[in-house]
Design a protein around this motif. Structure first.
Motif, PDB file in Angstrom:
ATOM      1  N   LEU A   6     -33.852 -37.416 -13.993  1.00  0.00           N
ATOM      2  CA  LEU A   6     -34.129 -38.852 -13.847  1.00  0.00           C
ATOM      3  C   LEU A   6     -35.152 -39.368 -14.849  1.00  0.00           C
ATOM      4  CD1 LEU A   6     -34.403 -39.022  -9.946  1.00  0.00           C
ATOM      5  CD2 LEU A   6     -32.408 -39.529 -11.365  1.00  0.00           C
ATOM      6  N   PHE A   7     -35.889 -38.482 -15.495  1.00  0.00           N
ATOM      7  CA  PHE A   7     -36.946 -38.740 -16.455  1.00  0.00           C
ATOM      8  C   PHE A   7     -38.177 -39.345 -15.776  1.00  0.00           C
ATOM      9  CE2 PHE A   7     -39.096 -41.196 -19.858  1.00  0.00           C
ATOM     10  CZ  PHE A   7     -39.577 -40.097 -20.553  1.00  0.00           C
ATOM     11  N   GLU A   8     -38.098 -40.579 -15.293  1.00  0.00           N
ATOM     12  CA  GLU A   8     -39.227 -41.174 -14.572  1.00  0.00           C
ATOM     13  C   GLU A   8     -39.109 -40.778 -13.104  1.00  0.00           C
ATOM     14  OE1 GLU A   8     -41.925 -42.988 -15.218  1.00  0.00           O
ATOM     15  OE2 GLU A   8     -41.645 -43.050 -17.394  1.00  0.00           O
ATOM     16  N   SER A   9     -40.009 -39.896 -12.673  1.00  0.00           N
ATOM     17  CA  SER A   9     -39.891 -39.388 -11.307  1.00  0.00           C
ATOM     18  C   SER A   9     -41.249 -38.995 -10.755  1.00  0.00           C
ATOM     19  CB  SER A   9     -38.948 -38.177 -11.274  1.00  0.00           C
ATOM     20  OG  SER A   9     -38.604 -37.836  -9.947  1.00  0.00           O
ATOM     21  N   SER A  10     -42.267 -39.808 -11.067  1.00  0.00           N
ATOM     22  CA  SER A  10     -43.609 -39.466 -10.601  1.00  0.00           C
ATOM     23  C   SER A  10     -44.348 -40.626  -9.960  1.00  0.00           C
ATOM     24  CB  SER A  10     -44.452 -38.933 -11.770  1.00  0.00           C
ATOM     25  OG  SER A  10     -44.584 -39.908 -12.785  1.00  0.00           O
ATOM     26  N   ALA A  11     -43.900 -41.863 -10.152  1.00  0.00           N
ATOM     27  CA  ALA A  11     -44.615 -43.022  -9.630  1.00  0.00           C
ATOM     28  C   ALA A  11     -44.028 -43.449  -8.285  1.00  0.00           C
ATOM     29  CB  ALA A  11     -44.561 -44.174 -10.624  1.00  0.00           C
ATOM     30  N   VAL A  12     -44.836 -44.175  -7.527  1.00  0.00           N
ATOM     31  CA  VAL A  12     -44.462 -44.545  -6.163  1.00  0.00           C
ATOM     32  C   VAL A  12     -43.136 -45.315  -6.096  1.00  0.00           C
ATOM     33  CG1 VAL A  12     -45.134 -45.997  -4.202  1.00  0.00           C
ATOM     34  CG2 VAL A  12     -46.779 -44.401  -5.202  1.00  0.00           C
ATOM     35  N   PRO A  13     -42.885 -46.340  -6.919  1.00  0.00           N
ATOM     36  CA  PRO A  13     -41.610 -47.058  -6.774  1.00  0.00           C
ATOM     37  C   PRO A  13     -40.397 -46.151  -6.933  1.00  0.00           C
ATOM     38  CG  PRO A  13     -43.140 -48.360  -8.067  1.00  0.00           C
ATOM     39  CD  PRO A  13     -43.775 -47.019  -7.891  1.00  0.00           C
ATOM     40  N   GLU A  14     -40.439 -45.205  -7.879  1.00  0.00           N
ATOM     41  CA  GLU A  14     -39.309 -44.300  -8.055  1.00  0.00           C
ATOM     42  C   GLU A  14     -39.192 -43.331  -6.890  1.00  0.00           C
ATOM     43  OE1 GLU A  14     -39.992 -46.174 -11.833  1.00  0.00           O
ATOM     44  OE2 GLU A  14     -41.414 -45.019 -10.612  1.00  0.00           O
ATOM     45  N   ILE A  15     -40.316 -42.795  -6.443  1.00  0.00           N
ATOM     46  CA  ILE A  15     -40.254 -41.780  -5.388  1.00  0.00           C
ATOM     47  C   ILE A  15     -39.855 -42.390  -4.052  1.00  0.00           C
ATOM     48  CG2 ILE A  15     -41.606 -40.109  -4.081  1.00  0.00           C
ATOM     49  CD1 ILE A  15     -43.194 -39.592  -6.631  1.00  0.00           C
ATOM     50  N   ARG A  16     -40.333 -43.589  -3.742  1.00  0.00           N
ATOM     51  CA  ARG A  16     -39.923 -44.187  -2.459  1.00  0.00           C
ATOM     52  C   ARG A  16     -38.431 -44.511  -2.492  1.00  0.00           C
ATOM     53  NH1 ARG A  16     -43.262 -49.753  -3.463  1.00  0.00           N
ATOM     54  NH2 ARG A  16     -41.675 -50.812  -4.701  1.00  0.00           N
ATOM     55  N   GLY A  17     -37.878 -44.854  -3.659  1.00  0.00           N
ATOM     56  CA  GLY A  17     -36.438 -45.052  -3.772  1.00  0.00           C
ATOM     57  C   GLY A  17     -35.688 -43.755  -3.546  1.00  0.00           C
ATOM     58  N   GLN A  18     -36.176 -42.664  -4.139  1.00  0.00           N
ATOM     59  CA  GLN A  18     -35.563 -41.361  -3.898  1.00  0.00           C
ATOM     60  C   GLN A  18     -35.655 -40.985  -2.422  1.00  0.00           C
ATOM     61  OE1 GLN A  18     -37.106 -38.275  -6.504  1.00  0.00           O
ATOM     62  NE2 GLN A  18     -37.371 -39.753  -8.170  1.00  0.00           N
ATOM     63  N   ALA A  19     -36.804 -41.241  -1.812  1.00  0.00           N
ATOM     64  CA  ALA A  19     -36.993 -40.896  -0.401  1.00  0.00           C
ATOM     65  C   ALA A  19     -35.995 -41.630   0.478  1.00  0.00           C
ATOM     66  CB  ALA A  19     -38.417 -41.212   0.026  1.00  0.00           C
ATOM     67  N   ALA A  20     -35.747 -42.906   0.175  1.00  0.00           N
ATOM     68  CA  ALA A  20     -34.784 -43.678   0.964  1.00  0.00           C
ATOM     69  C   ALA A  20     -33.377 -43.109   0.819  1.00  0.00           C
ATOM     70  CB  ALA A  20     -34.828 -45.145   0.544  1.00  0.00           C
ATOM     71  N   ALA A  21     -32.992 -42.756  -0.417  1.00  0.00           N
ATOM     72  CA  ALA A  21     -31.651 -42.205  -0.645  1.00  0.00           C
ATOM     73  C   ALA A  21     -31.490 -40.846   0.029  1.00  0.00           C
ATOM     74  CB  ALA A  21     -31.386 -42.094  -2.149  1.00  0.00           C
ATOM     75  N   ILE A  22     -32.522 -40.007  -0.061  1.00  0.00           N
ATOM     76  CA  ILE A  22     -32.455 -38.684   0.553  1.00  0.00           C
ATOM     77  C   ILE A  22     -32.401 -38.792   2.071  1.00  0.00           C
ATOM     78  CG2 ILE A  22     -33.839 -36.613   0.992  1.00  0.00           C
ATOM     79  CD1 ILE A  22     -34.644 -36.722  -1.968  1.00  0.00           C
TER      80      ILE A  22
END
Length: 489
Positions: free
Chosen positions: A448-464
């Motif tokens: 994903l390249f950008e995978s360390s900041a809160v907006p990206e991680i909370r999006g991943q958390a929702a999908a997971i």
């Protein structure tokens, strides 16, 4: 196995228990820092809102559930690198963090850059609040322990803890963070008493005295915090910072009316395509590169995946340092303080690299470096690692990660920055995507390249979370459950 809650069964297998409700599915989150906490919050909310039963295990070797490394600092001058409006733990409630901070007595607006310690307390508080809200549906256990093995099979995922205790979970979420391997350790002489591998370990910077010579290796976000902390407490101290490119982060600009329309993402088949797109925007909109970077951010994963492997490698080698200093910006206040340090020559920033480190008497170091293309020897009383941890996660000596790689539970992504995953976060092993093993955060930065900041991680958390709950709801044949401590899990 140790924990700060009692290890209990969520169901009963005694005779006659067949008339009772079926056991709650077990989901384990390995790593309960910021990424794991965001995933846990999403699971708790979805279960509460949907009336779903669950047994949630939060596992972290440190025993600190919530803040993680990034938000554990107690220095009130260490500010978040994004405004409060960007830091909500809940994607569907963007003002959640702002309201929390106001309730704590903070003078806050959506554009305020709050202390990182505030955010660590916010994550912990949000987790506990969601646990309370889910009571009666979700049981939560906080386990202070290390997982040594993860082995998925047709029945779920089997975990083995450091003390040998086994556990079977219906689903597991890996949130291992950035790791702890030190890329500079091999350079240090024996018994490096004045080398701070982790400047945020308890009291580390307090050991440095005024007037001493400090060499900071790395010139990114960590260097900024180190330089500001040391200069604030030691008026006669000068910091020398060194990195290969000598680039320091830019500061955010105070929020203002948007000067340019949103930038549409390019079709990027090469690094050249990306650079040409950026140059056109700069020509058409001089002075508005921040808006350009922010516009691209939601599309970064898509753009990254359009590039072939050679193009990704070229980007990492040549463009990534420039991207980092423009993308990962610091608070305006920190930017002003940084400028003052540089102008007053209390902070010196150079481009170069270290070739070796030797002891210099009973204390301190002689550092053989190449600076601006010329060999030099730098004397330092202290060396501080601000280069972070090993960039390639798959090369780290994390026992759990190495076990999963060796056993083909996971496989490296093409760039070897992390592990391979599907779009919804399922881990891809040597032969196929796992049904019940997921990953988020730094483990996914290669895909994903950008995978360390809160907006990206909370999006991943929702999908997971959506994928985990859908998987748990899908009918499947269950094999007999193994025994754990004499009780079927």
């Amino acid at each position: 196995m140790t924990g700060d809650t009692t290890w209990t069964s969520t169901f009963d297998t005694t005779p006659g228990a067949g008339d009772r409700p079926p056991r709650a599915p077990v989901v384990a989150v390995i790593g309960a820092g910021a990424s794991g906490t965001l995933a846990a919050v999403q699971l708790l909310r979805r279960c509460t809102d949907g009336g779903r039963r669950l047994h949630l295990l939060l596992i972290d070797r440190t025993g600190e559930f919530g803040p993680g490394v990034a938000y554990r600092t107690r220095d009130p001058h260490h500010l978040l690198n994004a405004p409060a409006r960007a830091m909500s733990a809940l994607a569907d409630d963007p003002d959640h963090f702002v309201r929390w901070a106001a309730a704590q007595g903070r003078d806050v607006t959506p554009g305020t850059f709050l202390p990182r310690d505030d955010y660590g307390r916010y994550l912990t508080g949000t987790l506990l609040a969601e646990e309370d809200r889910a009571a009666g549906l979700v049981t939560v256990e906080h386990l202070t322990d290390a997982v040594d093995e993860v082995r998925p099979d047709s029945t779920g995922v089997h975990l083995t803890f450091a003390d040998g205790a086994p556990l079977r979970a219906d689903a597991v979420i890996l949130a291992l963070g950035v790791g702890t391997d030190d890329p500079l350790a091999a350079l240090m002489p024996a018994a490096p008493d004045r080398y701070l591998a982790n400047p945020w370990s308890d009291g580390a910077l307090h050991r440095i005295e005024d007037g001493q010579r400090v060499l900071v290796l790395g010139t990114g976000l960590t260097m900024v915090d180190v330089a500001l902390s040391l200069s604030r407490h030691h008026p006669r101290l000068t910091v020398h910072a060194l990195s290969r490119h000598g680039l320091v982060p830019h500061a955010h600009r105070p929020a203002a009316a948007r000067a340019t329309p949103p930038t549409a993402p390019p079709r990027a088949r090469s690094v050249g395509d990306l650079l040409r797109h950026a140059r056109r925007h700069r020509t058409d909109n001089p002075g508005h590169w921040r808006e350009y970077v922010d516009d691209l951010r939601p599309h970064v994963a898509e753009l990254w995946q359009q590039l072939d492997l050679d193009a990704r490698r070229r980007f990492l080698a040549h463009v990534n340092p420039l991207w980092n200093v423009h993308r990962h910006r610091i608070a305006p206040e920190a930017g002003r303080d940084l400028d003052r340090l540089i102008r007053s020559e209390r902070l010196r920033v150079d481009a170069g690299h270290v070739r070796g480190v030797r002891g210099d008497g009973p204390a301190g170091y002689l550092v053989d470096a190449v600076i601006d293309g010329c060999p030099r020897t730098v004397r330092a009383d202290w060396i501080v690692n601000a280069a972070g941890f090993s960039r390639r996660l798959v090369d780290q000596r994390n026992p759990l990660l190495q076990q999963m790689l060796a056993d083909d539970v996971v496989r490296p992504d093409a760039t070897r920055l992390g592990i391979d995953t599907t779009g919804d976060g399922r881990v891809v092993g040597a032969h196929a995507a796992s049904r019940a093993l997921f990953a988020l955060g730094a483990l996914r930065r290669g895909t994903l390249f950008e995978s360390s900041a809160v907006p990206e991680i909370r999006g991943q958390a929702a999908a997971i979370t959506a994928a985990v709950l859908a998987m748990l709801a899908a009918p499947r044949a269950r094999d007999p459950l193994p025994l754990v401590g004499g009780v079927r899990r």
